[in-house]
Write an enzyme that holds these catalytic residues in place. Structure first.
Site, short mmCIF file in Angstrom:
data_model
loop_
_atom_site.label_atom_id
_atom_site.label_comp_id
_atom_site.label_asym_id
_atom_site.label_seq_id
_atom_site.Cartn_x
_atom_site.Cartn_y
_atom_site.Cartn_z
N GLY A 168 -93.21 46.00 112.76
CA GLY A 168 -92.87 45.76 111.35
C GLY A 168 -92.32 47.00 110.67
O GLY A 168 -92.34 48.10 111.22
N THR A 169 -91.84 46.78 109.45
CA THR A 169 -91.13 47.86 108.76
C THR A 169 -92.06 48.99 108.31
O THR A 169 -91.66 50.16 108.33
CB THR A 169 -90.38 47.28 107.53
OG1 THR A 169 -91.25 46.37 106.85
CG2 THR A 169 -89.14 46.53 107.95
N GLU B 39 -95.25 44.08 90.02
CA GLU B 39 -95.62 43.45 91.30
C GLU B 39 -94.37 42.87 91.97
O GLU B 39 -93.33 42.67 91.33
CB GLU B 39 -96.66 42.34 91.09
CG GLU B 39 -96.19 41.23 90.20
CD GLU B 39 -97.18 40.07 90.09
OE1 GLU B 39 -98.13 39.99 90.89
OE2 GLU B 39 -96.97 39.21 89.21
N HIS C 230 -52.11 35.47 124.13
CA HIS C 230 -50.95 34.75 123.59
C HIS C 230 -51.29 33.33 123.18
O HIS C 230 -52.20 32.71 123.69
CB HIS C 230 -49.77 34.75 124.56
CG HIS C 230 -50.13 34.64 126.01
ND1 HIS C 230 -49.30 35.03 127.03
CD2 HIS C 230 -51.25 34.22 126.63
CE1 HIS C 230 -49.88 34.83 128.19
NE2 HIS C 230 -51.06 34.35 127.97
P1 TTP Z 1 -85.43 42.52 110.50
O1 TTP Z 1 -84.04 42.06 110.21
O2 TTP Z 1 -86.55 41.85 109.80
O3 TTP Z 1 -85.72 42.42 112.05
P2 TTP Z 1 -84.71 42.59 113.24
O4 TTP Z 1 -83.69 43.63 112.96
O5 TTP Z 1 -85.52 42.80 114.48
O6 TTP Z 1 -83.92 41.20 113.32
P3 TTP Z 1 -84.38 39.74 113.80
O7 TTP Z 1 -85.34 39.22 112.77
O8 TTP Z 1 -83.11 38.98 113.85
O9 TTP Z 1 -85.00 39.86 115.17
O10 TTP Z 1 -85.56 44.09 110.26
C1 TTP Z 1 -85.17 44.71 109.07
C2 TTP Z 1 -84.87 46.16 109.33
O11 TTP Z 1 -86.02 46.87 109.76
C3 TTP Z 1 -83.84 46.38 110.39
O12 TTP Z 1 -83.05 47.47 109.99
C4 TTP Z 1 -84.63 46.74 111.61
C5 TTP Z 1 -85.84 47.42 111.03
N1 TTP Z 1 -87.08 47.23 111.77
C6 TTP Z 1 -87.62 48.32 112.46
O13 TTP Z 1 -87.05 49.42 112.48
N2 TTP Z 1 -88.81 48.13 113.12
C7 TTP Z 1 -89.47 46.94 113.11
O14 TTP Z 1 -90.56 46.86 113.70
C8 TTP Z 1 -88.87 45.83 112.40
C9 TTP Z 1 -89.54 44.49 112.38
C10 TTP Z 1 -87.68 46.03 111.75
#
Ligand code: TTP
Length: 393
Positions: free
Chosen positions: A83-84, A146, A308
């Site tokens: 995750g992010t 929020e 072509h």
């Molecule tokens: P997402 O678009 O949510 O995930 P993804 O890029 O893997 O795409 P998909 O859902 O099609 O599989 O990610 C948002 C951004 O965050 C993107 O720039 C990738 C980044 N990210 C990470 O760097 N690490 C992670 O664990 C996740 C989930 C995302």
């Protein structure tokens, strides 16, 4: 300020285009998506770029090297894509003071990122007609109170546009539990920051999350529209290049061809003789668009040949593809409804009345192949001469 760029996602919704190239490295208007993000960060005053990489990281490292536009670049590997928030946490040891986080697969309007950096701590936002699909920002006394994820009854149309400047203290708030969908979410970190700090919402004029193949077309339309005319390549006196067209040095436009802007012809590409390249088309490096070929509002990534007598409209074509003579792409349904595409096994509306095909790297079509609107050809797919393709393969 340091800018952390998240570029470790797998990009599963972008398949097959992201099979070999990580999604942030897919080209939009002559530059990887994350190149646009990095440029916006540098223009806004970032003095260090920290790239969080994982899947396909070699291409990111090769592209940016150790410095980008005079700003040092470092890399952090995220072992498992949790995750992010987990991605930012991977960069924790690099964090030294307030830091920005931008997504490597998002496009931002650069002036907005500049304003975001000035307003720190801050969250980028954008106004949308359908806020229920996003994280809606509720604002009180000029600060974000929020963020409500996908509310049924949104209080306003201002949504989270995935760019932030965190205060230095956020470095110690990155450990968040797994969410219901099993990820460590940056929005959970944000909730903690919002509780303790006045975080300003900064409204961007434009923002795009590029997740699915057709969104590459919209991204390309946007970024091509920001370029002025620049013709450095070799254009025949018998060709017509109209409007804001970039013809890079090393590109060739041959006799009888017409190129209508906005369009981008990359180094090593050849167009014509007698080809018609219509607006919002990106012709990638070493692509060949041959005799009597019409390309409209499409992306041809790299080293692909449309030799072509073919028509490609509203389509995204990968790398090293060969479209046989007479390959035609349908880009409009008889009923005029929006074209759907299968993404991760589900039919999804593109919202586009006109959408053609998605062709994976190394695919080859036999002569006179017809590709129906919304069809995806996987990496390395083959079609027989005269085939009509109406379902993905
Ligand atoms: P997402 O678009 O949510 O995930 P993804 O890029 O893997 O795409 P998909 O859902 O099609 O599989 O990610 C948002 C951004 O965050 C993107 O720039 C990738 C980044 N990210 C990470 O760097 N690490 C992670 O664990 C996740 C989930 C995302």
């Amino acid at each position: 300020m340091q800018a952390i760029l998240l570029a470790a996602g797998r990009g599963t919704r972008m398949r097959p285009l992201s099979n070999e190239v990580p999604k942030p490295m897919l080209t939009v208007a002559g530059r990887p998506i994350v190149g646009h993000t990095a440029a916006a960060a540098v223009e806004a005053g970032a003095d260090e770029l920290v790239m969080v990489v994982g899947y396909g990281q070699e291409t990111v490292r090769e592209h940016f090297g150790s410095s980008y536009r005079g700003v040092p670049v470092s890399y952090v590997e995220q072992d498992e894509q949790q995750g992010t928030a987990d991605a930012v946490r991977a960069a924790k040891e690099h964090i030294d003071g307030a830091f920005a986080v931008l997504y490597g697969d998002n496009l931002y309007d650069p002036a907005g990122i500049d304003a975001l950096f000035d307003a720190a701590p801050s969250i980028a936002s954008v106004r949308v007609p359908n806020p229920s699909n996003y994280g809606v920002l509720n604002v009180s006394d000029g600060a974000v109170a929020e963020i409500v994820e996908k509310p049924d009854a949104p209080q306003n149309d201002l949504v989270n546009a995935g760019a932030y400047v965190f205060p230095a203290e956020a470095r110690d708030m990155l450990d968040v539990p797994l969410s219901e969908r099993g990820e460590r979410e940056l929005t959970d970190v944000l909730d903690r920051v919002i509780d303790r700090f006045n975080v300003s919402p900064v409204t961007l004029d434009r923002w795009m999350d590029v997740g699915r193949p057709w969104e590459l077309l919209e991204a390309n339309e946007w970024k091509l529209g920001t370029f002025d005319r620049r013709v450095d390549g070799d254009v025949s006196d018998d060709a017509t290049v109209q409007g804001d067209v970039v013809v890079e040095e090393g590109a060739t436009v041959r006799d009888g061809s017409v190129v209508e802007g906005p369009a981008y012809i990359s180094a090593g590409a050849t167009v014509g003789p007698n080809a018609y390249v219509r607006g919002c088309t990106f012709v990638g490096p070493d692509v060949h668009v041959g005799h009597a070929v019409e390309i409209k509002n499409s992306v041809l990534l790299a080293e692909t040949s449309v030799g072509h007598l073919s028509y490609v409209g509203d389509s995204v074509v990968g790398r090293r593809v060969n479209l046989g003579a007479g390959t035609n792409v349908a880009n409009l349904r008889h009923d005029g409804e929006a074209v759907s595409v299968t993404v991760k096994g589900e039919r999804v509306s593109t919202g586009r009345r006109k959408f053609g095909a998605v062709v994976g790297d190394d695919a080859k079509t036999g002569i006179n192949t017809a590709l129906n609107a919304g069809v995806k050809l996987s990496e390395g797919a083959r079609t027989m001469p005269g085939e009509t393709v109406s379902t993905d393969r």
